[in-house]
Design a protein around this motif. Structure first.
Motif, PDB file in Angstrom:
ATOM      1  N   VAL A  97      85.570  74.592   6.345  1.00 35.75           N
ATOM      2  CA  VAL A  97      86.898  74.394   6.912  1.00 35.75           C
ATOM      3  C   VAL A  97      87.595  75.738   7.063  1.00 35.75           C
ATOM      4  O   VAL A  97      88.441  75.930   7.932  1.00 35.75           O
ATOM      5  N   THR A 166      90.059  67.585   7.773  1.00 37.42           N
ATOM      6  CA  THR A 166      90.648  68.771   7.144  1.00 37.42           C
ATOM      7  C   THR A 166      91.495  68.373   5.951  1.00 37.42           C
ATOM      8  O   THR A 166      91.388  68.954   4.859  1.00 37.42           O
ATOM      9  N   ILE A 180      83.263  66.525   6.397  1.00 34.13           N
ATOM     10  CA  ILE A 180      83.158  67.835   7.019  1.00 34.13           C
ATOM     11  C   ILE A 180      81.875  67.950   7.845  1.00 34.13           C
ATOM     12  O   ILE A 180      81.886  68.447   8.973  1.00 34.13           O
ATOM     13  N   PHE A 189      87.303  69.117  12.929  1.00 36.28           N
ATOM     14  CA  PHE A 189      87.954  68.732  11.675  1.00 36.28           C
ATOM     15  C   PHE A 189      89.221  67.915  11.898  1.00 36.28           C
ATOM     16  O   PHE A 189      89.446  66.906  11.235  1.00 36.28           O
ATOM     17  N   ASP A 190      90.068  68.350  12.815  1.00 36.98           N
ATOM     18  CA  ASP A 190      91.372  67.722  12.982  1.00 36.98           C
ATOM     19  C   ASP A 190      91.336  66.500  13.887  1.00 36.98           C
ATOM     20  O   ASP A 190      92.315  65.755  13.974  1.00 36.98           O
TER      21      ASP A 190
END
Length: 256
Positions: A97, A166, A180, A189-190
Motif C-alpha cells: 500500500v 486501503t 491487498i 486499493f481505493d
C-alpha cells in the motif's frame, strides 16, 4: 534452488518441514534470517540450515531467492536491500500500500512474486482487467469473532468494517492481506470494496469475492482451514508460498 527465508514463524517452519525431504531435493531452505538467534537455534540442527542475524551476510549466502515470512514492517525495512541482490517472494503484501515499496519493485532488476495467499481466482481477475474493463471488485471476509474483537463478547455475527482495501489493511494489518493482493490483481486499493464480519458461530475464515465487468460476472467463496501448526495462519496461505516456489522452477505455466 536454494531458498532463504526472512522470519521463522508458522509459514517459515511449514516450508522447512515440507522441503526437508528427498522428494523436494531440487528445492531446499539453506538460510534463515531471524532477530533472535537463540530462540530458533534448534531449527539449525533440525533442518541443516544456517541462521543469520545480519541481513548482508544472509543475502551473501548461497541462496537463489528470498521468501519474506515475517510482517509488513520487515518488508518495508528489508525489501530495498533484498531486491538489490535477489528475487523475492513477499507474503506480507499489505506493505505494498506504501507507494515507496511499489516504486522499489518497479526499479528493481529482480522479480517480485506475490503468492495468492488465502484466496483464489486472481488469474481470472487479472485477465478480466487486462483491458481495464472490470467495473467492480468486492470482498466480504467473515472471521471468527475472537480473532477480530478481543475486548468484548460477541453473540451474533456483526459487520465491523466497510470501506476500501486501503482502509482495511490500515485497520487490520495482520488480518487483511487478502484485500491487498486482490486489489493489486484488479482495480486498485481505493476501488476494491471490503466488508469484514466478526462471526462467533464459525471456526474458519471465509472469503467471498464478487467481480463484475465486460467479461461477465464471477464469484468465489473460499473457506480456509487453519495451518495445523498455528491456528492463526491459513493452510492455503502456506500452500500458496510452496506453490509459488514450485512454479518458479516449472518449464510451463498453467493459467495466468
Amino acid at each position: 534452488m536454494n531458498i532463504g527465508i526472512i522470519g521463522a514463524g508458522a509459514i517459515a517452519q511449514f516450508l522447512l518441514q515440507q522441503l526437508h525431504h528427498e522428494t523436494c531435493s531440487h528445492m531446499r531452505v539453506t538460510s534463515v534470517y531471524v532477530r533472535d538467534r537463540a530462540k530458533y537455534e534448534m531449527l539449525q540442527e533440525k533442518y541443516d540450515i544456517e541462521l543469520y542475524t545480519d541481513l548482508s551476510s544472509f543475502l551473501s549466502s548461497p541462496i537463489d531467492v528470498v521468501v519474506e515470512a515475517a510482517n509488513v514492517d520487515a518488508v518495508k525495512e528489508m525489501m530495498p536491500a533484498v531486491l538489490q541482490q535477489k528475487p523475492m517472494i513477499v507474503i506480507s503484501v499489505g506493505a505494498l500500500v506504501d507507494e515507496q515499496m511499489v516504486q522499489c519493485i518497479q526499479q528493481s532488476a529482480y522479480q517480485v512474486y506475490l503468492p495468492s495467499g488465502a484466496i483464489g481466482g486472481l488469474d481470472l481477475l487479472q485477465n478480466a482487467q487486462i483491458l481495464g474493463q472490470v467495473e467492480r471488485v468486492a470482498l466480504t471476509t467473515r472471521k471468527p469473532a475472537q480473532s477480530l474483537i478481543k475486548d468484548s463478547i460477541v453473540t451474533e455475527a456483526r459487520v465491523i468494517f466497510t470501506g476500501t482495501a486501503t482502509q482495511a489493511i490500515k485497520k487490520f494489518p495482520k488480518n487483511m492481506n487478502v484485500s491487498i493482493v486482490l486489489a493489486l490483481a484488479g482495480i486498485g486499493f481505493d476501488q476494491t470494496k471490503v466488508t469484514i464480519i466478526a462471526d462467533p458461530h464459525i471456526t474458519k475464515n471465509i472469503h467471498c469475492m464478487e467481480i463484475t465487468g465486460d467479461f461477465g460476472e464471477a464469484s468465489f467463496t473460499i473457506k480456509n482451514n487453519a495451518l495445523p501448526q498455528n491456528p492463526k495462519t491459513s493452510y492455503l496461505a502456506a500452500l500458496s508460498v510452496l506453490g509459488t516456489l514450485t512454479r518458479m522452477e516449472n518449464t510451463f505455466t498453467i493459467g495466468g
